[in-house]
Enzyme design. Structure first.
Site, PDB file in Angstrom:
ATOM      1  N   SER A 254       0.940  -1.221  -0.017  1.00  0.00           N
ATOM      2  CA  SER A 254      -0.009   0.053   0.199  1.00  0.00           C
ATOM      3  C   SER A 254       1.004   1.023  -0.040  1.00  0.00           C
ATOM      4  O   SER A 254       2.081   0.883   0.198  1.00  0.00           O
ATOM      5  CB  SER A 254      -0.821   0.069   1.293  1.00  0.00           C
ATOM      6  OG  SER A 254      -0.044   0.412   2.557  1.00  0.00           O
ATOM      7  N   LYS A 255       0.211   2.541   0.010  1.00  0.00           N
ATOM      8  CA  LYS A 255       0.938   3.765   0.079  1.00  0.00           C
ATOM      9  C   LYS A 255       2.099   3.727   1.232  1.00  0.00           C
ATOM     10  O   LYS A 255       3.104   4.313   0.818  1.00  0.00           O
ATOM     11  CB  LYS A 255      -0.032   4.679   0.223  1.00  0.00           C
ATOM     12  CG  LYS A 255      -0.576   5.306  -1.077  1.00  0.00           C
ATOM     13  CD  LYS A 255      -1.340   6.706  -0.826  1.00  0.00           C
ATOM     14  CE  LYS A 255      -1.645   7.124  -2.214  1.00  0.00           C
ATOM     15  NZ  LYS A 255      -2.704   8.114  -1.910  1.00  0.00           N
TER      16      LYS A 255
END
Ligand code: GLU
Length: 500
Positions: A254-255
Site C-alpha cells: 500500500s501507500k
C-alpha cells in the site's frame, strides 16, 4: 485450449494506478501474447463518484510505459464496444430487470444508516456482518410506504442461503465457499449504475472472455459472480487469481510502502524492461534460478499454471538492483535518450544540445551505466560531468582534501595538465603517473586527491576516462580551486552524515 482465447484487463479509473494493477495487466498480457488471443481493455468506471479522466490517463500511460498493448478497448473500439462501462448502462439495466423477472433480483430500500446498524448488531452478536435480507420479501404495501417516505431503492441479488459455491481456479485450485456466509449483494445502485458484480459478470459474458486473470483479492467476489452466472445461465470463464503482493514487512502493498503508484516508478527512472522482468517474477517463476529474463524469454516460458499461490514480496531493493542490471546492459544511445529530458529538467543539459554534445552524453552514459541503479539518480552520481557546482563529500574531504599534502600535489598536477597537448585518457594517465614518480609517491597518492578535486567524491569510473570527457580548462580549474580551498583549510569534513 480453444483457439479464441480472450482476456481482459479491467481497471477502475479511481485513485492512482498502482503496481498491483500493472502486475495484473502484465500477467494477462503475458498469457495472451504468449499463446495468441485477444487482449481487451475494459474500463470499469461504475463508481461514478470516484472515476476521473486523470486516473484513466494514468492507466493508458502505465500500460504504454510497459509496452502492454491491447486489441480492443475504449480508444480503439472493437466488436464488443463500448468498452467503458459507463456507456453500457442500458445493458446492465436489462440484466438487472431479467434477474427481477426471475425473482432473483429485488428492490432494497434500506438506508446507509440502517445497513450500518445491521452490521453493528451482527458484530455485537459475534456474527460476520452481512446484509440481513430484510427487503427480500416486502409486500406491495411495504414498498408503497417506503417509497412514500421518499426512499429510493437499489436492487439486490438473492444469493443462495445454503450449500456451497465451488470455484476451480487455475492458480488457486479448488476453492469452496459456504453460501450462508454472504448476504445479498447490491447489483444496481439507486443512481441506475450497476455495481461491479453485475457489470463484470455481464461484460465478461458479452465480451466472450475466456480467462479472467485478476488479483486474489477478487477471489471471494467470484462466489457472487458464479451465482450470478448460474442465475443468468451464463457459461463461466476460467478463473486465475494471482497471488497477493506484499510489502517488505509482509503486509499488503500500500501507500505506506512508499512509491506504489506506477507513475512514481517511471519518474524514478525504472526502465520498462526491468519493470516487466521484476513484476513477472512476482508470483511466477521460470522454473530456474534465472532472474534476468528478457520479455521474449518470459513470453516463451510463461504459463498460468506455474504461478504460485503464496504471496510474493515486493522488494524494492531487488527492483532497484534489477533496474541497475538493465541500465548496465542498455545501449548507451538509448540510455542517453532517456537521460536527456531528466538532465534538461535539472538545467544540466541545454534544450537543444546539438549532435556533438549528444554524442558526448552517450559517452558519459556509457562510462556511468554500471554505477547507476535508477535513472533519476544519474544526475547526482554524474553531476560533475555537467557542472562545476558540486559539493565535496565528506569522505573526499576526510581522506584527501583536508590533508596538507594535497594542495601542492593538486597545483603541480594542474600545471602539468594545463600544458598537455593531447587530451585523452592515455595522455592523462601518463601525466598523472609521471608526476607521482617525480614526487616520489605512489600513483594512488595523486590519483585519489585528483578524483576528489575533479569530482568531489572518492568513487566513480576510471579517473582518466572521466577526465577525458571533461574540458581541459575545467579540469585544470577544478584542481586549482580545490588546491586553494584545501590550502586555506576550507575543505575540512563537515558534520553532515556521510552518505554511502
Ligand atoms: N475493476 C476491478 C478492479 O480494478 C476489476 C476486477 C476484475 O478483474 O474483475 O479491481
Amino acid at each position: 485450449m480453444p483457439d479464441a482465447i480472450r482476456v481482459r484487463f479491467a481497471p477502475a479509473p479511481t485513485g492512482y494506478m498502482h503496481i498491483g494493477n500493472l502486475h495484473t495487466a502484465l500477467f494477462n498480457w503475458l498469457f495472451v501474447r504468449g499463446q495468441g488471443g485477444t487482449m481487451v481493455l475494459r474500463i470499469e468506471d461504475t463508481d461514478e463518484l470516484r472515476s476521473t479522466p486523470e486516473a484513466l490517463g494514468v492507466i493508458y500511460d502505465g500500460l504504454r510505459w510497459l509496452g502492454l498493448d491491447w486489441d480492443e478497448g475504449p480508444d480503439i473500439g472493437g466488436p464488443y464496444a463500448p468498452y467503458m462501462q459507463s456507456e453500457r448502462l442500458a445493458i446492465y439495466q436489462g440484466y438487472a430487470q431479467k434477474l427481477r423477472d426471475l425473482g432473483l433480483g429485488y428492490e432494497c430500500f434500506c438506508t446507509p444508516e440502517e445497513l450500518e446498524e445491521q452490521r453493528q448488531l451482527m458484530r455485537a452478536r459475534g456474527i460476520p456482518p452481512k446484509y440481513d435480507g430484510r427487503c427480500r420479501n416486502l409486500t406491495e404495501a411495504d414498498e408503497l410506504r417506503l417509497r412514500h417516505e421518499g426512499r429510493e431503492p437499489c436492487i439486490r441479488f438473492r444469493v443462495r442461503e445454503t450449500g456451497k459455491t465451488v470455484i476451480n481456479d487455475i492458480i488457486q485450485g479448488e476453492v469452496i465457499y459456504e453460501n450462508a456466509l454472504i448476504g445479498d449483494p447490491v447489483i444496481a445502485k439507486t443512481s441506475g449504475f450497476p455495481t461491479y458484480h453485475l457489470a463484470v459478470v455481464v461484460d465478461d459474458h458479452l465480451m466472450q472472455i475466456t480467462h479472467v486473470i485478476r488479483a486474489v483479492e477478487h477471489l471471494p467476489n467470484t462466489q457472487i459472480h458464479r451465482q450470478l452466472q448460474e442465475a443468468l445461465e451464463i457459461e463461466p470463464p476460467q478463473y486465475a487469481h494471482l497471488p497477493l503482493i506484499l510489502g517488505e514487512d509482509r503486509t499488503k502493498l500500500s501507500k505506506r510502502h512508499g512509491a506504489v503508484a506506477v507513475t512514481d516508478y517511471a519518474e524514478q527512472g525504472f526502465l520498462p524492461e526491468a519493470m516487466v522482468n521484476f513484476l513477472a517474477l512476482l508470483g511466477w517463476s521460470p522454473g530456474s534460478e534465472e532472474e534476468i529474463l528478457s520479455r521474449e524469454q518470459i513470453l516463451d516460458k510463461f504459463s498460468l499454471s506455474d504461478c504460485s499461490r503464496s504471496p510474493s514480496v515486493f522488494d524494492l531493493g531487488k527492483a532497484e538492483w534489477m533496474n541497475g542490471q538493465y541500465i548496465n546492459d542498455a545501449d548507451p544511445e538509448h540510455l542517453a535518450d532517456l537521460l536527456l529530458p531528466l538532465l534538461q529538467e535539472e538545467g544540466l543539459m541545454a534544450k537543444d544540445p546539438g549532435a556533438d554534445r549528444h554524442q558526448w552524453l552517450v559517452m558519459v552514459a556509457q562510462l556511468m551505466q554500471s554505477r547507476v541503479k535508477l535513472l533519476s539518480t544519474f544526475s547526482t552520481w554524474a553531476r560533475y560531468f555537467f557542472t562545476d557546482a558540486f559539493d565535496y563529500d565528506n569522505r573526499a574531504r576526510q581522506q584527501w582534501l583536508n590533508d596538507p599534502e594535497t594542495a601542492p600535489k593538486l597545483t603541480a598536477l594542474a600545471d602539468r595538465l594545463a600544458t598537455l597537448d593531447e587530451w585523452n585518457a592515455e595522455a592523462l594517465e601518463q601525466a598523472v603517473r609521471g608526476l607521482a614518480e617525480e614526487l616520489g609517491v605512489k600513483a594512488a597518492q595523486v590519483i585519489h586527491p585528483c578524483r576528489a578535486a575533479v569530482t568531489g567524491t572518492t568513487i566513480g569510473p576510471s579517473l582518466f576516462h572521466l577526465m577525458e570527457l571533461l574540458e581541459q580548462a575545467d579540469v585544470v580549474g577544478r584542481l586549482r580551486r580545490a588546491a586553494g580551498l584545501s590550502a586555506a583549510g576550507e575543505l575540512k569534513p563537515t558534520d553532515e552524515e556521510e552518505s554511502a
